[in-house]
Design an enzyme around this catalytic site. Sequence first.
Site, PDB file in Angstrom:
ATOM      1  N   HIS A  74      -2.842  -1.467  -9.943  1.00  0.00           N
ATOM      2  CA  HIS A  74      -1.578  -1.707 -10.635  1.00  0.00           C
ATOM      3  C   HIS A  74      -1.659  -1.082 -12.021  1.00  0.00           C
ATOM      4  CE1 HIS A  74      -2.349  -5.114  -7.889  1.00  0.00           C
ATOM      5  NE2 HIS A  74      -1.079  -4.943  -7.572  1.00  0.00           N
TER       6      HIS A  74
ATOM      7  N   CYS B 219      -6.634   2.318  -5.310  1.00  0.00           N
ATOM      8  CA  CYS B 219      -5.293   1.833  -5.602  1.00  0.00           C
ATOM      9  C   CYS B 219      -5.405   0.659  -6.554  1.00  0.00           C
ATOM     10  CB  CYS B 219      -4.555   1.439  -4.332  1.00  0.00           C
ATOM     11  SG  CYS B 219      -5.491   0.400  -3.246  1.00  0.00           S
TER      12      CYS B 219
ATOM     13  N   GLU C 173     -13.584   2.669  -9.809  1.00  0.00           N
ATOM     14  CA  GLU C 173     -13.891   2.351  -8.411  1.00  0.00           C
ATOM     15  C   GLU C 173     -14.848   3.348  -7.772  1.00  0.00           C
ATOM     16  OE1 GLU C 173     -10.830   1.381  -5.611  1.00  0.00           O
ATOM     17  OE2 GLU C 173      -9.761   0.117  -7.046  1.00  0.00           O
TER      18      GLU C 173
ATOM     19  N   GLU D 129       1.604  -8.946  -0.683  1.00  0.00           N
ATOM     20  CA  GLU D 129       1.729  -7.684  -1.399  1.00  0.00           C
ATOM     21  C   GLU D 129       3.192  -7.305  -1.266  1.00  0.00           C
ATOM     22  OE1 GLU D 129      -0.144  -6.216  -3.358  1.00  0.00           O
ATOM     23  OE2 GLU D 129      -2.185  -5.975  -2.653  1.00  0.00           O
TER      24      GLU D 129
ATOM     25  N   HIS E 147       6.362  -5.727  -7.647  1.00  0.00           N
ATOM     26  CA  HIS E 147       5.696  -5.174  -8.825  1.00  0.00           C
ATOM     27  C   HIS E 147       5.219  -3.758  -8.546  1.00  0.00           C
ATOM     28  CE1 HIS E 147       2.647  -7.302  -6.445  1.00  0.00           C
ATOM     29  NE2 HIS E 147       1.784  -6.392  -6.880  1.00  0.00           N
TER      30      HIS E 147
ATOM     31  N   GLU F 218       5.141  -4.528  -3.201  1.00  0.00           N
ATOM     32  CA  GLU F 218       4.882  -3.513  -4.219  1.00  0.00           C
ATOM     33  C   GLU F 218       5.782  -2.299  -4.084  1.00  0.00           C
ATOM     34  OE1 GLU F 218       0.222  -4.436  -5.148  1.00  0.00           O
ATOM     35  OE2 GLU F 218       0.637  -2.722  -3.857  1.00  0.00           O
TER      36      GLU F 218
ATOM     37  N   HIS G  29       1.406 -12.164  -6.843  1.00  0.00           N
ATOM     38  CA  HIS G  29       1.026 -12.094  -5.430  1.00  0.00           C
ATOM     39  C   HIS G  29       1.273 -13.422  -4.704  1.00  0.00           C
ATOM     40  CE1 HIS G  29      -1.109  -8.470  -6.838  1.00  0.00           C
ATOM     41  NE2 HIS G  29      -0.784  -8.027  -5.635  1.00  0.00           N
TER      42      HIS G  29
END
Length: 176
Positions: free
Chosen positions: A66, A64, A84, A110, A29, A112, A23
């Site tokens: 990774h 959300c 979460e 970000e 990523h 992504e 980041h």
Amino acid sequence: MTEVILVDIFDNFIGVEEKLKAHMDKHLHRAFSLFVIDCNGNMLLQRRSKAKYHSPGLWANACCSHPLPDKDIIECVRERAHEELGIKIDVPSEMFNFVYYSEFNNGLTEYELDHVYIVNYTGDINFNPNEVDSVEWVNIDDLSKNLVSNPQKYCTWFLNCCPKVIEILNKKCNKL
């Protein structure tokens, strides 16, 4: 130390890197975004915890994160929904993926390739207060209007992908 999966714009694996470094250094990523819809067609939104390192207090999709290296992305989506939101979901369906880039005031970015998933869920939400400040079920038509009139209330990736999610959902509903 959490690692993310580095990819090219076609989602081909390049390597792994520590999450914060990716980041800071603007490395593309892999990520995922889960949209949760109830039986009435409402969408579950979460307000991100004010302790998050970017986009604190903004509204986003249900969850959300990774995917972890050497772990199935679907498994990661399901685990993150439980971590979460405190929910156990069926296997989500992948709708599409997209690339986005956003810079934040704290010097982080970000960048992504985000895989967007959807799942139907009706049940209790027991969110983790370290991750989420609050949750809300929102009527999709009301959300569509609010995305236009109040974009500053939403996370960057959500503004990028939510219209396409709504469009896909509307096409499915019109075919029934």
